[in-house]
Structure formats: structure tokens, C-alpha cells
Motif scaffolding. Structure first.
Motif: not given
Lengths: 211, 446
Positions: A61-62, A55-59, B266, A13, A50, B309-312, B262-263
Motif C-alpha cells: 500500500i505504501l 513484505y506484506f500489505l503495509p509495504e 510507516y 519504504m 512480497y 498475508g496482512f502483516l509480517s 497500513m500506511l
């Protein structure tokens, strides 16, 4: 700079670094096909992470964003799209009346990362559109997504429409999203349901015969 | 309510207010019968006791917290429920009388369709405006707040909402963009310059739309609001005092959208943290003000982007939970009963969110295993749920009864349980919804 470093940068990432690497590689006449191959290998690693719950949604999507930036850079030099080995085809969409797409998008991403060719029909997809897509795209698997309780009926209608069109026995149908469970599977006439994207990929692999 | 009261005293005052209800004129509420009065008071007390977890209530409380089911049950489309306020109110009343839950949550779900039209609400699609007449309204996710606008939000959330965000989600509020900078209105010298925008046609058009929207909202509430009063006289209390949100969801649901937030984790994690810090006191205030205005203690907090499932785990602990916890504790401090709904699965979060004072919150549980929830979060919080939508929709009354019986066994033995649906539902077999209520009353006696 090696392809290996690019793979690592994408998989970890490091967005800006990865994109800069691609620019530098292009400046040094590295073949776009080699870069694309590295991107694909990175996506495999991301998919695995994943599945393992790292890894989850942020990864996800990125990763999608990094990939599209790289493709954008490569585009002017891409003469032909490289042959990628595909295990099989999947048609996917959120069923009629429902416009939720997060879950569907994750499944699409994961199927793609796992080597499936995916035709994503979007949201609020009427049964006729699924029928048409199955006829033309000839997938082995159809994925129906839905979040609302109203989606149960739309899923059932979609599967009945496939039956009426004589296409039901040509595809396996999986459903997912919201409170979908065995009750809903039985009601809709789907072959299976998946609790998450990992389960969806496992079903597609099983049906298509991928180890 | 005096400022010197302790949080527990403030909360107790709200509950006592519920137990000695007043009519809209401020006089003691006239119940339709002594039985209705008894039923009403027993129901309030049953909920209060279950939530406080100090002793056992007379039985496990039961409620139904639906989405569009009451109107589908009445044979109406969602569109009718949104546009015909009288029919909306009548259908909801019939729904409560037919299904007989202990507590009701009001006929507010459909909302005033015409009002959304007047303001040209772009954030949602609703029947006739993007979805079919029998569909529930659904959110149109988007980047309504741009990534470069974090600083503006952090510096002045209210100003950002007025000048930037509201004109984007309500087409008719376009004129808000031209409004003056209000903290600049200070002295007589040249003060009139600040008011020039109000003389301009776009701003006047916006205010015209606001007058119309306000009148429509008033028309709606004057039909929907009395439903709560009438149902109270018949023995069905309302406990919902309002709602607030987890600061992460404020950003992730309707400002930045799922993709944006989500972006951001990071690309600009510090901005996300700062924005949530700025939003936290506002979310606390929103809940407390609303509970005080309505006299109802429960403040609903629908939880979205922090589910399994959304976030770690790490992301949940860093970005989602700290400010949500602050909101919950702030509401408790203000005398409210925070009422989070753990929509979707919350299995991976239970060990984190259980860190709350005991007997001060009630959690609506959706897909999370209730035995797991009881072992963890349920040690400190009352759990409400979790009959699945799929079962209510497609199961049999026998299956529903068996499910409720099991829920009481695994999560209700020592109190701290309210039986209800786990997720908001539109469609269900009426006999299954009835079975849920009846089974709770039958198996839930302590």
C-alpha cells in the motif's frame, strides 16, 4: 544522486526521502522517463520481496502511495508515457454482489509489478461488464475475486456469460478470495484458483508463457 | 458477583448461572420437558468441559455459527430477515430445531434494517441500501478517522467517538458535533451555557432520531431476544455474552480503514501504538460489562487485519498481538471466556498466539490447518471449527462427514475441540450442514 539511490529508497519504504529525491532530480533536469524507469525497477524489487514473504500489505500500500506521489510530480513534464514492455493483459474484478476489494487490489498490484497490463473493473461487477471488458480489452487472463459464499454463484454466472458470448475459449479464468478452493473452481468452471496474489501471478505467467 | 471473587470464581459463577438458567423475570427457567432440561444442561457442560481442557466431555460438542444461512434456508431474502422481525425470529427457531446443534448463537445477525435507516448508517451497505435484497450487508471501508485525529482519539476516546466519529458514520447523529464538553460541567456559575446546544435545531433533530432509533431497537429486541429464552426451554443454550475487538482492528476496520492503518504503520507508528493502548482498557471493559449483563461467559473477538498475508511476523508481534493479548488476559481476569475467531489463515501466527493460559479461551479456526493449530495454539486453547464454507456449499454430505471424522482424529482425541463451520456463511446445502452436526455426534463420542 543516482537512479540507484532512488530505487533503493523506494524499495526500502523511505517515503519522504524518495519523494524529495524525485523533486531534486527534476530540479537537476533528470529526464522523467529515467525516473519512471527507476520507479518500475523499485516496484520489481518490492514485488519480489512480497513474493518472498518479506513484505506484506503495509509495504504494497505504501509503495502504491509513493508511486502516485512521484507520478504527480512528474506529470507536468511527462510529454508522453514511456513504452513499458508488457507481457500480457489481465481483466480483474470482484464479482457481482460482493464489495470486498483488498485481495483483488493486492493481485492487481502484483500483476502490474510483474509486467502485466491490468484492467481493474472494481467491485460488485456484473457478468455483462466482464464480457464487455473481455471483448474490448482482449485480455489473455480474467481474474474473478470474491469473499462471500454468494460470490461462488456470481463467478459461475460470469464464466457462463463469457461462454454465451463466445469468449470463454479466448481467455483463461482464475478465481480467488475467501474460501475459494478446488470445490469452488470445479463449480464455477474456472481454469484455476489461487490461494494468494503470488499464486495468481504464477498462473498468469504460466498461461501467457512468461518465464 | 462480588468484587472479592477470583477470576476463576467469577467465571465459574457465570457457568453455574448458565447451568441453572432463569427466565427474564428471574424465576427458574421452565423447560418444555425433562428431556429438554437434560439436553440443555448436558450441552452447557459439554462446551464448558471442552473449553476448560481438564477432562474429556461426553463427546465433541458441535455448533453452527452462520451468517445469513438460517434465513436463506427459510427461503427468505436478507432484506426480509432485516425488516420483518417476526419472520426473522421464526426462521431462526426453525433453523435450530431442524439442524439440532448443541449450542445456538441467537438470531441477531440480520439486525434491524429500519433502525439503520433511521440513523442513516453510512458504514455499511445493506439490502435496499447499496446491495441487492439477497446479499448480506457489507462494510464500506473508508478513512472515517483522519490521520491528524490520532491525538484526539488518544486523549479522550469516548469524546472523540461522540463528537467526531459517530456523526461521520451515522448521518442522523450530525448534531453530536455540537454537544458540549461534558467534563466542563462543574459548577452552578454559567452552567447553563453548556446546555445551549440542546436547544438548537440540529441537536434536537439528532435526539429526535435517537428516540426513534431507540424505539426501533427495542421493538427488534423484543422479538429477537425471546428466541433465546424459548430455545433454552427447548434444550438449546446460548453462550454468547457479547463481543469486543483487537485494538488494531478497531483502528484498521472502521476508524482508519485497511489502507489508512497500513500506511500509519510507516508514517506514524507511535501514534498507532498509543491509540491501541488507549483503546485496550475500553475493549476489556466492553467485554466484561456485556458478559455480566447477559450472564453469558463467551466474548467473541473477530480477528481481521492480523491474519496471514496482512502483516509480517515482526509487524504482527509489534502492532497486533500485544494489545490483543492484553484484551484476552483482561477478559479472563474479569471472569469471561475470550472467543477469538481467527478469520482467514492464521498459520504464521500460531506460535505467537499460543502464549495464553491453558483452558481459558476458545478459538474459532477458519482456513488454518487444524492439525497445525492443535500442535500449537491447541495445546492451550480449545479449538472450534473448521468445516470450510466451500465444502458446506458445494461438497457432498459424505465429504462433510469424512472431513468431520478427520477433524476429530487430528484435533479432538484429547478434548479441546468443538466442531463447527470455520467461517460465517450465507449459502450452503442444508444436507451438508446436517451432515456436519450428525457426524460430530456420531464420531465424537469419547
Amino acid at each position: 544522486m543516482s537512479e540507484q539511490e532512488l530505487i533503493q529508497a523506494i524499495a526500502d519504504m523511505r517515503e519522504e526521502e524518495a519523494v524529495q529525491m524525485v523533486r531534486d532530480m527534476m530540479a537537476h533536469d533528470v529526464k522523467p522517463a529515467a525516473i519512471l524507469d527507476a520507479v518500475r525497477k523499485a516496484m520489481d524489487i518490492i514485488g519480489e520481496r512480497y513474493e518472498k514473504g518479506v513484505y506484506f500489505l503495509p509495504e504494497l500500500i505504501l509503495a502504491g502511495e509513493i508511486m502516485s506521489q512521484i507520478v504527480e510530480i512528474l506529470k507536468p513534464k511527462l510529454v508522453e508515457s514511456p513504452e513499458i514492455k508488457r507481457y500480457g493483459r489481465v481483466v480483474i474484478g470482484t464479482v457481482k454482489g460482493d464489495i470486498h476489494d483488498i485481495g483483488k487490489n493486492i493481485v492487481t498490484f502484483m500483476l502490474d509489478a510483474n509486467g502485466f497490463e491490468v484492467l481493474d473493473l472494481g467491485v460488485d461487477v456484473p457478468p455483462e461488464k466482464f464480457v464487455e471488458a473481455v471483448r474490448e480489452f482482449q485480455p489473455q487472463v480474467v481474474g474473478l475475486s470474491g469473499f462471500l459464499t454468494l460470490a461462488f454463484d456470481s463467478m459461475r454466472e460470469t464464466i457462463q456469460a463469457l461462454e454465451r458470448a463466445g469468449l470463454r475459449d479466448k481467455v483463461k479464468v482464475m478465481i480467488g478470495g475467501g474460501s475459494v478452493d478446488e470445490h469452488v473452481r470445479a463449480y464455477t468452471g474456472a481454469d484455476a484458483f489461487g490461494k494468494d496474489a503470488v499464486a495468481g501471478v504464477a498462473l498468469a505467467k504460466k498461461w501467457i508463457g512468461v518465464q | 458477583m462480588t468484587p472479592q471473587m477470583s477470576p476463576d470464581q467469577k467465571r465459574e459463577a457465570l457457568w453455574q448461572g448458565k447451568l441453572s438458567p432463569k427466565d427474564p423475570q428471574g424465576n427458574p427457567l421452565q423447560f418444555q420437558s425433562p428431556e429438554a432440561e437434560k439436553k440443555y444442561k448436558e450441552s452447557v457442560l459439554r462446551f464448558k468441559t471442552a473449553i476448560e481442557m481438564e477432562k474429556l466431555p461426553d463427546r465433541v460438542p458441535v455448533t453452527i455459527f452462520p451468517s445469513m444461512f438460517p434465513w436463506k434456508y427459510a427461503g427468505m431474502t436478507v432484506q426480509e430477515a432485516m425488516y420483518d422481525y417476526e419472520k426473522c425470529a421464526a426462521a431462526f427457531k426453525k433453523f435450530i430445531l431442524d439442524f439440532d446443534p448443541d449450542v445456538q448463537w441467537g438470531a441477531y445477525a440480520p439486525g434491524p434494517g429500519r433502525f439503520y435507516e433511521i440513523l442513516d448508517y453510512k458504514l455499511y451497505s445493506w439490502p435496499g441500501h447499496g446491495v441487492a435484497p439477497d446479499c448480506c450487508y457489507q462494510c464500506n471501508e473508508g478513512e472515517y478517522m483522519k490521520p491528524e485525529e490520532y491525538d484526539a482519539l488518544i486523549e479522550d476516546p469516548t469524546g472523540y467517538f461522540i463528537h467526531v466519529y459517530l456523526p461521520r458514520v451515522f448521518g442522523a447523529l450530525n448534531g453530536f458535533q455540537m454537544l458540549p464538553f461534558f467534563p466542563g460541567i462543574l459548577e452552578m456559575y454559567a452552567v447553563a451555557l453548556n446546555f445551549i446546544p440542546f436547544g438548537l435545531p440540529p441537536v434536537q433533530a439528532t435526539f429526535q432520531a435517537l428516540f426513534e432509533a431507540g424505539a426501533e431497537a427495542l421493538k427488534w429486541i423484543s422479538v429477537i431476544g425471546p428466541v433465546d429464552v424459548e430455545l433454552a426451554t427447548m434444550g438449546y443454550p446460548a453462550l454468547l455474552g457479547g463481543f469486543t475487538k483487537a485494538p488494531f482492528d478497531v483502528l484498521g476496520d472502521t476508524l482508519r480503514g485497511t489502507k489508512g492503518i497500513m500506511l500509519d504503520l510507516y508514517r506514524r507508528p507511535d501514534k498507532v501504538l498509543k491509540a491501541m493502548e488507549a483503546l485496550t482498557p475500553l475493549m476489556i471493559k466492553m467485554g466484561i460489562n456485556s458478559a455480566q449483563a447477559t450472564g453469558n461467559p463467551l466474548i467473541f473477538i473477530p480477528l481481521h487485519k492480523g491474519a496471514d498475508g496482512f502483516l509480517s511476523d515482526e509487524q504482527f508481534k509489534k502492532f497486533y498481538w500485544p494489545t490483543l493479548k492484553e484484551v484476552i488476559l483482561g477478559l479472563i481476569e474479569g471472569g469471561c471466556v475470550p472467543f477469538p475467531a481467527a478469520e482467514g489463515g492464521y498459520s504464521s501466527r500460531l506460535e505467537v498466539v499460543k502464549d495464553l493460559p491453558r483452558g481459558k479461551t476458545v478459538w474459532m479456526i477458519d482456513l488454518t490447518d487444524m492439525a497445525d493449530a492443535k500442535r500449537t495454539l491447541g495445546q492451550n486453547a480449545c479449538l472450534m471449527g473448521n468445516v470450510p464454507s466451500s465444502l458446506l456449499n458445494l461438497g457432498t454430505p459424505e465429504e462433510v462427514r469424512a472431513y468431520v471424522k478427520r477433524l476429530i482424529e487430528v484435533a479432538g482425541k484429547d478434548g479441546g475441540l468443538i466442531i463447527s463451520n470455520g467461517a460465517f456463511f450465507d449459502e450452503a446445502k442444508p444436507e451438508n450442514v446436517k451432515a456436519m452436526v450428525e457426524a460430530a455426534k456420531e464420531y465424537g463420542v469419547y
